[in-house]
Design a protein around this motif. Structure first.
Motif, PDB file in Angstrom:
ATOM      1  N   SER A  40       0.799  -1.209   0.000  1.00  0.00           N
ATOM      2  CA  SER A  40       0.000   0.000   0.000  1.00  0.00           C
ATOM      3  C   SER A  40       0.839   1.269   0.000  1.00  0.00           C
ATOM      4  O   SER A  40       1.938   1.306   0.556  1.00  0.00           O
ATOM      5  N   ARG A  41       0.275   2.270  -0.611  1.00  0.00           N
ATOM      6  CA  ARG A  41       0.855   3.613  -0.579  1.00  0.00           C
ATOM      7  C   ARG A  41       0.468   4.223   0.761  1.00  0.00           C
ATOM      8  O   ARG A  41      -0.720   4.289   1.099  1.00  0.00           O
ATOM      9  N   VAL A  42       1.425   4.658   1.548  1.00  0.00           N
ATOM     10  CA  VAL A  42       1.157   5.149   2.891  1.00  0.00           C
ATOM     11  C   VAL A  42       1.009   6.665   2.887  1.00  0.00           C
ATOM     12  O   VAL A  42       1.876   7.385   2.401  1.00  0.00           O
ATOM     13  N   ILE A  43      -0.105   7.121   3.439  1.00  0.00           N
ATOM     14  CA  ILE A  43      -0.360   8.551   3.613  1.00  0.00           C
ATOM     15  C   ILE A  43      -0.456   8.813   5.107  1.00  0.00           C
ATOM     16  O   ILE A  43      -1.253   8.172   5.800  1.00  0.00           O
ATOM     17  N   LYS A  44       0.350   9.709   5.601  1.00  0.00           N
ATOM     18  CA  LYS A  44       0.362  10.007   7.035  1.00  0.00           C
ATOM     19  C   LYS A  44      -0.481  11.247   7.333  1.00  0.00           C
ATOM     20  O   LYS A  44      -0.409  12.238   6.616  1.00  0.00           O
ATOM     21  N   LYS A  45      -1.270  11.142   8.396  1.00  0.00           N
ATOM     22  CA  LYS A  45      -2.105  12.268   8.817  1.00  0.00           C
ATOM     23  C   LYS A  45      -1.523  12.849  10.099  1.00  0.00           C
ATOM     24  O   LYS A  45      -1.350  12.152  11.091  1.00  0.00           O
ATOM     25  N   TYR A  46      -1.233  14.139  10.061  1.00  0.00           N
ATOM     26  CA  TYR A  46      -0.623  14.812  11.190  1.00  0.00           C
ATOM     27  C   TYR A  46      -1.681  15.536  12.025  1.00  0.00           C
ATOM     28  O   TYR A  46      -2.804  15.774  11.560  1.00  0.00           O
ATOM     29  N   PRO A  47      -1.343  15.894  13.291  1.00  0.00           N
ATOM     30  CA  PRO A  47      -2.313  16.559  14.169  1.00  0.00           C
ATOM     31  C   PRO A  47      -2.907  17.838  13.588  1.00  0.00           C
ATOM     32  O   PRO A  47      -4.028  18.209  13.923  1.00  0.00           O
ATOM     33  N   ARG A  49      -3.995  18.138  10.771  1.00  0.00           N
ATOM     34  CA  ARG A  49      -4.909  17.657   9.737  1.00  0.00           C
ATOM     35  C   ARG A  49      -4.274  17.570   8.350  1.00  0.00           C
ATOM     36  O   ARG A  49      -4.957  17.264   7.377  1.00  0.00           O
ATOM     37  N   ARG A  50      -2.991  17.853   8.254  1.00  0.00           N
ATOM     38  CA  ARG A  50      -2.339  17.769   6.956  1.00  0.00           C
ATOM     39  C   ARG A  50      -2.048  16.317   6.615  1.00  0.00           C
ATOM     40  O   ARG A  50      -1.747  15.494   7.482  1.00  0.00           O
ATOM     41  N   LEU A  51      -2.138  16.006   5.334  1.00  0.00           N
ATOM     42  CA  LEU A  51      -1.906  14.655   4.834  1.00  0.00           C
ATOM     43  C   LEU A  51      -0.600  14.622   4.046  1.00  0.00           C
ATOM     44  O   LEU A  51      -0.397  15.437   3.147  1.00  0.00           O
ATOM     45  N   TYR A  52       0.258  13.681   4.392  1.00  0.00           N
ATOM     46  CA  TYR A  52       1.580  13.595   3.761  1.00  0.00           C
ATOM     47  C   TYR A  52       1.714  12.289   3.008  1.00  0.00           C
ATOM     48  O   TYR A  52       1.620  11.202   3.590  1.00  0.00           O
ATOM     49  N   ASP A  53       1.915  12.379   1.700  1.00  0.00           N
ATOM     50  CA  ASP A  53       2.079  11.202   0.851  1.00  0.00           C
ATOM     51  C   ASP A  53       3.542  10.780   0.892  1.00  0.00           C
ATOM     52  O   ASP A  53       4.418  11.470   0.365  1.00  0.00           O
ATOM     53  N   THR A  54       3.797   9.628   1.512  1.00  0.00           N
ATOM     54  CA  THR A  54       5.192   9.185   1.652  1.00  0.00           C
ATOM     55  C   THR A  54       5.779   8.681   0.339  1.00  0.00           C
ATOM     56  O   THR A  54       6.998   8.532   0.227  1.00  0.00           O
ATOM     57  N   THR A  56       5.349  10.265  -2.694  1.00  0.00           N
ATOM     58  CA  THR A  56       5.814  11.430  -3.449  1.00  0.00           C
ATOM     59  C   THR A  56       6.550  12.440  -2.573  1.00  0.00           C
ATOM     60  O   THR A  56       7.067  13.434  -3.075  1.00  0.00           O
ATOM     61  N   SER A  57       6.559  12.163  -1.247  1.00  0.00           N
ATOM     62  CA  SER A  57       7.209  13.060  -0.277  1.00  0.00           C
ATOM     63  C   SER A  57       6.652  14.477  -0.358  1.00  0.00           C
ATOM     64  O   SER A  57       7.390  15.461  -0.332  1.00  0.00           O
ATOM     65  N   THR A  58       5.325  14.561  -0.485  1.00  0.00           N
ATOM     66  CA  THR A  58       4.657  15.866  -0.555  1.00  0.00           C
ATOM     67  C   THR A  58       3.370  15.840   0.261  1.00  0.00           C
ATOM     68  O   THR A  58       2.790  14.771   0.482  1.00  0.00           O
ATOM     69  N   TYR A  59       2.943  17.024   0.700  1.00  0.00           N
ATOM     70  CA  TYR A  59       1.648  17.135   1.355  1.00  0.00           C
ATOM     71  C   TYR A  59       0.568  17.152   0.278  1.00  0.00           C
ATOM     72  O   TYR A  59       0.753  17.765  -0.778  1.00  0.00           O
ATOM     73  N   ILE A  60      -0.534  16.464   0.549  1.00  0.00           N
ATOM     74  CA  ILE A  60      -1.618  16.407  -0.425  1.00  0.00           C
ATOM     75  C   ILE A  60      -2.926  16.799   0.236  1.00  0.00           C
ATOM     76  O   ILE A  60      -3.047  16.812   1.467  1.00  0.00           O
ATOM     77  N   THR A  61      -3.897  17.128  -0.589  1.00  0.00           N
ATOM     78  CA  THR A  61      -5.201  17.535  -0.101  1.00  0.00           C
ATOM     79  C   THR A  61      -6.170  16.359  -0.130  1.00  0.00           C
ATOM     80  O   THR A  61      -5.886  15.304  -0.719  1.00  0.00           O
ATOM     81  N   LEU A  62      -7.327  16.562   0.483  1.00  0.00           N
ATOM     82  CA  LEU A  62      -8.361  15.524   0.466  1.00  0.00           C
ATOM     83  C   LEU A  62      -8.836  15.279  -0.961  1.00  0.00           C
ATOM     84  O   LEU A  62      -9.183  14.150  -1.318  1.00  0.00           O
ATOM     85  N   THR A  63      -8.834  16.314  -1.779  1.00  0.00           N
ATOM     86  CA  THR A  63      -9.215  16.165  -3.187  1.00  0.00           C
ATOM     87  C   THR A  63      -8.259  15.235  -3.914  1.00  0.00           C
ATOM     88  O   THR A  63      -8.676  14.423  -4.754  1.00  0.00           O
ATOM     89  N   PHE A  75      -3.914   2.346  -1.202  1.00  0.00           N
ATOM     90  CA  PHE A  75      -3.268   3.208  -0.221  1.00  0.00           C
ATOM     91  C   PHE A  75      -3.881   3.000   1.154  1.00  0.00           C
ATOM     92  O   PHE A  75      -4.979   2.456   1.301  1.00  0.00           O
ATOM     93  N   VAL A  76      -3.149   3.435   2.161  1.00  0.00           N
ATOM     94  CA  VAL A  76      -3.629   3.381   3.532  1.00  0.00           C
ATOM     95  C   VAL A  76      -3.265   4.699   4.201  1.00  0.00           C
ATOM     96  O   VAL A  76      -2.185   5.243   3.973  1.00  0.00           O
ATOM     97  N   VAL A  77      -4.183   5.237   4.992  1.00  0.00           N
ATOM     98  CA  VAL A  77      -3.933   6.475   5.721  1.00  0.00           C
ATOM     99  C   VAL A  77      -3.660   6.126   7.179  1.00  0.00           C
ATOM    100  O   VAL A  77      -4.466   5.431   7.811  1.00  0.00           O
ATOM    101  N   ARG A  78      -2.539   6.570   7.709  1.00  0.00           N
ATOM    102  CA  ARG A  78      -2.173   6.255   9.085  1.00  0.00           C
ATOM    103  C   ARG A  78      -1.872   7.511   9.883  1.00  0.00           C
ATOM    104  O   ARG A  78      -1.373   8.496   9.335  1.00  0.00           O
ATOM    105  N   ASP A  79      -2.189   7.452  11.166  1.00  0.00           N
ATOM    106  CA  ASP A  79      -1.863   8.543  12.073  1.00  0.00           C
ATOM    107  C   ASP A  79      -0.347   8.626  12.198  1.00  0.00           C
ATOM    108  O   ASP A  79       0.325   7.621  12.455  1.00  0.00           O
ATOM    109  N   ALA A  80       0.192   9.813  12.001  1.00  0.00           N
ATOM    110  CA  ALA A  80       1.645   9.981  11.998  1.00  0.00           C
ATOM    111  C   ALA A  80       2.270   9.642  13.346  1.00  0.00           C
ATOM    112  O   ALA A  80       3.429   9.225  13.405  1.00  0.00           O
TER     113      ALA A  80
END
Length: 204
Positions: A40-47, A49-54, A56-63, A75-80
């Protein structure tokens, strides 16, 4: 360069090298967790509320997460901080934004009925029924896309006509699958009811 890094601990590697690390270092983690992380592609969610795509090493939006869903990306979204799986909550957030937009899919009556199933004895059955029904509809959509390749606008209009034999055949298949799912659900409910009655000595 890539081969020399593959010997490092899997936790210190970027997601792009996860597959290589999983082959040589999977003993450090449970097989299932390591397999999911590698696939899975891991996306980290920070306190904040920003989402970080590991990947592409970039922050991404909900869109952009919604676009990943549209592309059927794994993909999977995990708490950072806690590493808790937040994928469901993010998907629900996307649905909420879509439903509050200009073209909602569910009526108030449908939403109210879904809410009533929470805590109901039928909750598990309804979840399975909806999941299988949606999958059947998705299969129908794929078949429609395959059948409509190369059609002109006039031919497409004819193809989409509810009275056309091809459309009737596809819808008939979908309805039959839906009916089969409902029948299976009824049979499962009946079996469980019989087992419950037998357990209480109420069935002859």
């Amino acid at each position: 360069m890539a081969k020399s890094k593959s010997a490092s601990p899997a936790s210190g590697l970027p997601p792009s090298q996860g597959d290589t690390a999983a082959d040589g270092n999977s003993g450090a983690k449970s097989g299932r967790a390591a397999g999911k992380a590698a696939a899975s592609r891991v996306i980290k969610k920070y306190p904040n509320r920003r989402l970080y795509d590991t990947e592409t090493s970039t922050y991404i939006t909900l869109t952009e997460v919604r676009q990943l869903v549209m592309e059927s990306a794994d993909f999977v979204v995990r708490d950072a901080k806690t590493n808790e799986d937040l994928t469901r909550s993010i998907l629900l957030q996307i649905i909420l934004e879509e439903e509050t937009g200009g073209a909602p899919m569910f009526t108030e009556a449908v939403l109210a009925n879904i809410i009533r199933f929470y805590g109901n004895a039928m909750q598990g059955f309804m979840g399975v029924y909806l999941e299988k029904n949606v999958q059947s509809f998705m299969d129908l959509q794929v078949k429609m896309a395959e059948q409509s390749k190369g059609l002109t606008p006039e031919m497409w209009a004819q193809f989409m006509n509810a009275q056309s034999p091809m459309m009737q055949g596809m819808m008939g298949t979908y309805v039959e699958q839906s009916k089969n799912v409902f029948t299976q659900m009824q049979e499962q409910m009946q079996k469980q009811s019989e087992q419950m009655l037998q357990a209480f000595g109420l069935k002859k």
